[in-house]
Design an enzyme around this catalytic site. Sequence first.
Site, mmCIF file in Angstrom:
data_model
loop_
_atom_site.group_PDB
_atom_site.id
_atom_site.type_symbol
_atom_site.label_atom_id
_atom_site.label_comp_id
_atom_site.label_asym_id
_atom_site.label_seq_id
_atom_site.Cartn_x
_atom_site.Cartn_y
_atom_site.Cartn_z
ATOM 1 N N GLU A 5 0.527 -1.196 -0.095
ATOM 2 C CA GLU A 5 -0.307 0.030 -0.298
ATOM 3 C C GLU A 5 1.097 1.038 -0.058
ATOM 4 O OE1 GLU A 5 -2.797 0.286 -0.915
ATOM 5 O OE2 GLU A 5 -3.259 -2.318 -0.454
ATOM 6 N N CYS A 49 -1.603 9.330 1.842
ATOM 7 C CA CYS A 49 -1.974 8.581 0.685
ATOM 8 C C CYS A 49 -1.861 8.851 -0.038
ATOM 9 C CB CYS A 49 -0.774 6.708 0.635
ATOM 10 S SG CYS A 49 -2.181 6.343 1.483
#
Length: 518
Positions: free
Chosen positions: A230, A264
Amino acid sequence: MAQDLASMASIATELKYTPVDTIPAIASGIRNAFNSHKTKPIGFRLLQLRKLYWGIKDNEAAILQACKEDLGKPEFETFLTEIDWCTNDIVFVTQNLEKWAKDEKAPDIPLANKLLSPRIRKDPLGAVLIIGTYNFPVNLSITPLVGAIAAGCTAVLKPSESAPTVAKILQHIIETSVDASCYTVVQGAIPETTALLEEKWDKIFYTGSANVAKIIAKKAAETLTPMALELGGRNPAIVTKNANVRLAAKRLLWGKVMHCRQVCISQNYIMVDKEVLDPFIAELKLFMKQFYPDGAKKSDGFGRIVNGKQWSRLKTMLDNTNGRIVMGGDMDESQLYLEPTAVVIDSPSDPLVAEESFGPLIPILPVEDLDTAIRIASEVHKTPLGLYPFGNKQEIERMMTETQSGGVSVNDALFHGCLPTLPFGGVGDSGHGAYRGRSSFDCFSHRRSVTTTPGWMEGMLDVRYPPYEGKTAKFKKMNERKPNFDRDGNVKFSLLSYILSLGTGKSGSVLSYYDDEL
């Protein structure tokens, strides 16, 4: 209360790294626990998840204090993105786990093969390593752990050393809530993580930067260990001249101030059609004033940069830009404070776009038209984690068709990453693998195909045994599927197939393969 007091007391102590020479024994113990099959019964998994739920609830005050200390995180954001996210996820998983874990009937099986009872069994992958990160230090550690427990794996969690106070609380919660022989915490930085990567795991789950991911992937490749990565990306937002500019400014500003944009999936830059550039900037300023009437610095609702290293990196990016600051610009290193700062730039090669900022910097790139925006988005980063299109229906469809990304929030900022039951993950170099809700269970499970061949079928199976003389025609008749298309690729119409498929919602059926024989 006793749990909370104990964890509050642990905040005052320094984070103690796990001795490197003990890590092989820790990993071996976790592997042995899986091999004992202790974690496979559904009842055991549910019990661990329920205990973890109460471990988090009992330590809410400590988590709030730790997130404030490590990240300057507002209480509201900690409840929203850390505590409630994790506890709600656990409740959802416990309510659905038995259903998810059941064998599934295999889809698309021809009628004759159904006699083999084909099914898909959900087996745990084994002993897994979860490496967390600092920006959501509870969420991004606990959520994958929930998936690992639900799937029946054992796990080692390595929290981020950049959020040391939270790391101590996580260790306290896990040590006092779940079975210590099956789930444990290793604390540390590069040496401890390196030692963990020397061990054999059945899956590695990593959240963080692409540079570190490359190191982990290289090490995992030595033992062919599967991974879920991720990562992040230079995520574009695109605002066309047909967009609701006021709404776009409000929502995209929220995406940048939420957790100081240390997120993110938040947009890294915004491309705005030149025709609506000035009104867009005006709306940004208006909503900045509405969000923080006395300024972001004085607000309890605006966080801080995680540490001095990251603050200095962001300041350097701002110092080196060729753009023009149109909003914000205030900063205070002593408080690790950086005001949300909008900068109009003239090139996608500007330092504010050349790398992921991971902070409250808002580069705005004016563009001539949608063609230019789509081209630049693909040139800057072909496979970012997120895409944020604002425009009319046709424009949005075109943006999604002509770009790639891990996910899309249409007319919003990062909202596709805020739904805890929606699969979340990247594509290409923004990551691979997905988790959240059901996908967390799937992430740590192996879908094991199973058939059972009854003894009475032996006569039907005789065609497969040598010698093969004279069996080809019989085998082809049993096995060959007839195409429903001609040599030019055109679909052939079959009246019988059409009649048989009525009411099924399908354009054909198993019998369509045998139309020529019928």
